[in-house]
Design an enzyme around this catalytic site. Structure first.
Site, PDB file in Angstrom:
ATOM      1  N   ARG A 171     -27.931 -52.397 -34.467  1.00  0.00           N
ATOM      2  CA  ARG A 171     -27.453 -53.614 -34.633  1.00  0.00           C
ATOM      3  C   ARG A 171     -27.781 -53.969 -36.047  1.00  0.00           C
ATOM      4  O   ARG A 171     -27.585 -54.921 -36.768  1.00  0.00           O
ATOM      5  CB  ARG A 171     -27.724 -54.614 -33.736  1.00  0.00           C
ATOM      6  CG  ARG A 171     -27.095 -56.017 -33.732  1.00  0.00           C
ATOM      7  CD  ARG A 171     -27.390 -56.762 -32.743  1.00  0.00           C
ATOM      8  NE  ARG A 171     -26.138 -56.639 -31.555  1.00  0.00           N
ATOM      9  CZ  ARG A 171     -25.955 -57.204 -30.669  1.00  0.00           C
ATOM     10  NH1 ARG A 171     -26.790 -58.448 -30.264  1.00  0.00           N
ATOM     11  NH2 ARG A 171     -25.163 -56.949 -29.750  1.00  0.00           N
ATOM     12  N   LYS A 199     -34.495 -68.982 -13.496  1.00  0.00           N
ATOM     13  CA  LYS A 199     -34.418 -67.421 -13.543  1.00  0.00           C
ATOM     14  C   LYS A 199     -35.046 -67.082 -12.091  1.00  0.00           C
ATOM     15  O   LYS A 199     -36.233 -67.376 -11.878  1.00  0.00           O
ATOM     16  CB  LYS A 199     -34.771 -66.712 -14.467  1.00  0.00           C
ATOM     17  CG  LYS A 199     -34.766 -65.307 -14.611  1.00  0.00           C
ATOM     18  CD  LYS A 199     -34.829 -64.896 -15.916  1.00  0.00           C
ATOM     19  CE  LYS A 199     -34.313 -63.296 -16.215  1.00  0.00           C
ATOM     20  NZ  LYS A 199     -34.631 -62.754 -17.610  1.00  0.00           N
ATOM     21  N   GLU A 255     -32.300 -58.731 -33.822  1.00  0.00           N
ATOM     22  CA  GLU A 255     -32.748 -57.424 -34.356  1.00  0.00           C
ATOM     23  C   GLU A 255     -32.646 -57.350 -35.989  1.00  0.00           C
ATOM     24  O   GLU A 255     -33.486 -56.788 -36.631  1.00  0.00           O
ATOM     25  CB  GLU A 255     -32.118 -56.002 -33.806  1.00  0.00           C
ATOM     26  CG  GLU A 255     -32.504 -55.937 -32.253  1.00  0.00           C
ATOM     27  CD  GLU A 255     -31.902 -56.865 -31.329  1.00  0.00           C
ATOM     28  OE1 GLU A 255     -31.168 -57.846 -31.658  1.00  0.00           O
ATOM     29  OE2 GLU A 255     -32.154 -56.837 -30.023  1.00  0.00           O
TER      30      GLU A 255
HETATM   31  C1  LIG Z   1     -28.996 -56.610 -28.635  1.00  0.00           C
HETATM   32  C2  LIG Z   1     -29.911 -56.708 -27.436  1.00  0.00           C
HETATM   33  N1  LIG Z   1     -31.383 -56.970 -27.666  1.00  0.00           N
HETATM   34  C3  LIG Z   1     -32.116 -57.044 -26.656  1.00  0.00           C
HETATM   35  C4  LIG Z   1     -31.669 -56.828 -25.053  1.00  0.00           C
HETATM   36  C5  LIG Z   1     -32.622 -56.624 -24.081  1.00  0.00           C
HETATM   37  N2  LIG Z   1     -32.452 -57.930 -23.409  1.00  0.00           N
HETATM   38  C6  LIG Z   1     -31.644 -57.821 -22.080  1.00  0.00           C
HETATM   39  S1  LIG Z   1     -31.618 -59.261 -21.363  1.00  0.00           S
HETATM   40  C7  LIG Z   1     -32.621 -60.184 -22.322  1.00  0.00           C
HETATM   41  C8  LIG Z   1     -32.925 -61.481 -22.071  1.00  0.00           C
HETATM   42  C9  LIG Z   1     -31.742 -62.214 -22.179  1.00  0.00           C
HETATM   43  O1  LIG Z   1     -32.220 -63.489 -21.946  1.00  0.00           O
HETATM   44  P1  LIG Z   1     -30.922 -64.665 -21.412  1.00  0.00           P
HETATM   45  O2  LIG Z   1     -29.815 -64.404 -22.232  1.00  0.00           O
HETATM   46  O3  LIG Z   1     -31.657 -65.959 -21.483  1.00  0.00           O
HETATM   47  O4  LIG Z   1     -30.794 -64.385 -20.084  1.00  0.00           O
HETATM   48  P2  LIG Z   1     -31.602 -64.315 -18.752  1.00  0.00           P
HETATM   49  O5  LIG Z   1     -32.137 -63.054 -18.668  1.00  0.00           O
HETATM   50  O6  LIG Z   1     -32.470 -65.502 -19.107  1.00  0.00           O
HETATM   51  O7  LIG Z   1     -30.525 -64.767 -17.470  1.00  0.00           O
HETATM   52  C10 LIG Z   1     -32.859 -59.056 -23.436  1.00  0.00           C
HETATM   53  C11 LIG Z   1     -33.731 -59.537 -24.470  1.00  0.00           C
HETATM   54  C12 LIG Z   1     -30.359 -56.542 -25.241  1.00  0.00           C
HETATM   55  N3  LIG Z   1     -29.630 -56.379 -23.806  1.00  0.00           N
HETATM   56  N4  LIG Z   1     -29.594 -56.484 -26.310  1.00  0.00           N
END
Ligand SMILES: Cc1ncc(C[n+]2csc(CCOP(=O)(O)OP(=O)(O)O)c2C)c(N)n1
Ligand SMILES: CC(=O)[C@@H](O)[C@H](O)COP(=O)(O)O
Ligand SMILES: [Mg+2]
Length: 639
Positions: A405, A288, A377
């Site tokens: 959700r 990342k 969630e």
């Molecule tokens: C239902 C939900 N919960 C929390 C989030 C907040 N959120 C956005 S990106 C993220 C992390 C995602 O991690 P990953 O899928 O590994 O993607 P990366 O950022 O590592 O590329 C979170 C928790 C969200 N967008 N949707």
């Protein structure tokens, strides 16, 4: 300020243009695309690390697959800046996340390359599977469907629900798992450990490597050998890999792990995968923030750093000459820690938002009592209910839009059982640049109709602390406190906490002719308007209702007895929200005042700054001023 693309990128308006290039140009395309993202986000802000981490994946996907005929579904979509830049939006990209500009996430009505609207995580596999099954039904056997999902998003139940289905559907689905060991904060849970194992375990990879070598050699021998190879592969996979690979066990053919930054290897693997039918998973290992050292080194801070100096890596901060009010999330973080020090029953839960919710303040000092459950969630709520069954006092902190959700869990697992779970709904109201998917527009409406649930909203930081303290004393059901993204109004916020009488509001000021009832932080706008009301010869009364369930009935009797014109204001949907609650109460109690409800209209409101969106919705300072003037038969300020 328009940012110039590199010479290769300047020639690529669409993936069709990209696919005209020789493969040996792709490395340079990735270099230019990465720089373009750095140049833009440093000036305009937005999500950062995730898009840098998938530059090669993005280019490889649009090069190997015939997009938009082949469908790519991005999970969450915060990593799709490269995708947008390569799909006809390079020149508008500077409007990303701005009022009237591009959405910060893929959006169907923005581009034919945005196959599915995203923003909330873990929907990509289900959506792509739906498209794949539909294509099969329509006889489109050559159309490819690809879900690009991160290791964080993979921790959500929805991802497993979809894989459980995909594994038994012989649909043409490719899941690209982008594994960078990060969510916003470091990823958590058993899946993360598992992914690390199969990425690093020499035995598993050696054995798989040998299986692939034998098969590869056999396939070269001739068609008969190919038959042997595929028989051998099937038996080996079922005998060996299936037992040791979670995804194989679910019926997905697992490929990888591969280097997610090796553009040429990615393209050749994807070309091969196109010819392998059935549900597949390609496990890509990435970094990342790849290609920008500060973002690689502090991946949480650079998930969405804001504007920064791209040369020095210094994140731009506004210099203030006067003390600043804290963010509501930080008041939550410090206050839950303060309460937890006084009461060992108090625990904190966050579904993958430790830094976003500031629960990380408690996590740092009490790692056993403040828990990140991953992007889960629904589990967060039910887990909190389980804690409450055993006498704990759980604070379950979930962004208002993400709480959507887990609605059944609030009803079924907490409220029906009258369990003392405390819900802190951060990012309630207009969230701002994240736009429609992230506005906490509906929580007042969807929470106030559930029995055994107190629903409240603080007007300021002191009130937030009082509500949190009061919630820890409330054992007759669940308790919900909603508050907005961003700063409060009290630089001196560490006030002593006091227990509130549930269902009581605060009379801010008396007045004549019009009464304004506010819920939450918007009440400060009415206070700000004090002098302007006087200048306009107006003297509206102002009540901060603080609770929308139960309502302060004594206060409402006073309001509807003394005022024939009432305005309600909320940073939430008008349909079914706080104003509706007051209207219902008014009718049920035989009053008939002229009632105007200000709030988020019954439509999808896109992105912008919070104040731009409040202005659009008519409950910024001007909107409130105009409503009072209109009610007082005084000429409107603004036409
Ligand atoms: C239902 C939900 N919960 C929390 C989030 C907040 N959120 C956005 S990106 C993220 C992390 C995602 O991690 P990953 O899928 O590994 O993607 P990366 O950022 O590592 O590329 C979170 C928790 C969200 N967008 N949707
Ligand atoms: C993409 C996503 O869902 C998160 O990164 C979200 O944008 C965080 O919002 P805040 O910036 O309000 O914490
Ligand atoms: Mg990740």
């Amino acid at each position: 300020m328009l940012i110039k693309p590199g010479q290769l990128l300047a020639q690529i308006d669409t993936p069709e243009d990209l696919r005209k290039l020789e493969a040996d140009k792709l490395y340079d395309v990735c270099t230019e695309l990465r720089q373009y993202i750095i140049d833009h986000v440093s000036v305009f802000g937005g999500h950062f690390g995730a898009s840098l981490g998938v530059v090669e994946l993005t280019v490889a996907l649009h090069y190997a697959y015939n997009t938009p005929y082949d469908r790519i579904v991005w999970d969450v979509g915060h990593q799709a800046y490269g995708h947008k830049i390569l799909t006809k939006r390079r020149e508008q990209f500077h409007t990303n996340r701005q009022y009237g500009g591009l959405s910060g996430f893929p959006k169907r009505d923005e581009s034919e390359y945005d196959t599915f609207g995203v923003g909330h995580s873990s929907t990509s596999i289900g959506a792509a599977l739906g498209m794949a099954v539909a294509s099969k039904q329509k006889g489109e056997h050559n159309r490819q469907h690809i879900a690009v999902i991160g290791d964080g998003a993979m921790t959500a139940g929805m991802a497993f629900e979809a894989m459980n289905h995909a594994g038994v559907s012989d649909s043409n689905l490719l899941i690209v798992l982008n594994d960078n060991c990060m969510s916003i904060d470091p990823n958590v849970g058993a899946l993360k450990d598992y992914l690390t194992d199969i990425t690093t375990s020499p035995l598993y990879n050696k054995m798989k490597g040998e299986v692939w070598n034998i098969l590869g050699k056999l396939k070269k021998v001739g068609p008969h050998a190919q038959q042997i190879a595929s028989t051998l592969e099937t038996s080996l996979k079922s005998a060996v890999l299936k037992q040791s690979n979670l995804f194989e066990a679910l019926g997905l053919r697992y490929f990888g792990p591969v280097d997610g930054h090796d553009i040429n290897h990615l393209v050749s693997v994807m070309e091969d995968l196109k010819n392998i039918p059935g549900p597949k998973l390609l496990h890509c290992v990435t970094t990342k923030g790849k290609g920008y050292k500060p973002a690689e080194e502090n991946q949480t801070k650079w998930h969405a750093p804001g504007k920064f100096d791209k040369v020095t890596g210094e994140i731009k901060k506004t210099v203030h000459t006067v003390p600043q009010a804290p963010k509501y999330q930080d008041v939550f973080g410090h206050t839950i820690l303060e309460l937890a020090k006084q009461d060992e029953k108090i625990m904190g839960i966050t579904p993958a938002m430790p830094s976003g919710s500031s629960l990380n303040i408690m996590m740092k000092e009490m790692p056993d009592r403040a828990i990140d459950v991953g992007i889960a969630e629904q589990h967060a709520v039910t887990f909190a209910a389980g804690l409450a069954v055993e006498g704990m006092t759980p604070f379950c902190n979930i962004y208002s839009s993400f709480m959507q959700r887990a609605y059944d869990q609030v009803v079924h697992d907490a409220c029906i059982q009258k369990l003392p779970v405390i819900f802190c709904l951060d990012r309630a109201g207009f969230a701002g640049a994240d736009g429609a998917t992230h506005h906490g527009a509906y929580d007042i409406a969807y929470m106030r109709c559930i029995p055994n649930l107190v629903v409240s909203a603080p007007m300021n930081e002191a009130e937030l602390r009082n509500l949190m303290y009061t919630a820890t004393k409330y054992k007759d059901g669940s308790f919900s406190i909603r508050y907005p993204r961003g700063q409060g109004v009290m630089p001196e916020w560490r006030t002593p906490m006091q227990e509130l009488k549930i269902g009581t509001g605060r009379k801010i000021k008396g007045g004549e002719d019009v009464a304004i009832l506010t819920l939450g932080h918007i009440g400060n706008y009415v206070v700000d308007l004090g002098d302007r009301f006087k200048e306009a010869g107006l003297n509206p009364a102002h009540y901060d209702m603080r609770f929308v369930k139960p309502l302060d009935e004594e206060m409402l009797h006073e309001v509807f007895t003394n005022y024939s014109k009432v305005i309600t204001v909320e940073d939430g949907c008008i349909m079914g929200g706080f104003g509706s609650a007051v209207a219902e109460w008014m009718l049920d109690n035989g009053y008939s005042a002229q009632l105007k409800r200000l709030g988020i209209p019954d439509e999808i409101v896109e992105q912008g700054t919070q104040i731009e969106l409040q202005r659009y919705a008519g409950f910024d300072h001007e909107g409130i001023m105009n409503a009072v003037m209109e009610m007082s038969d005084v000429k409107k300020l603004i036409k």
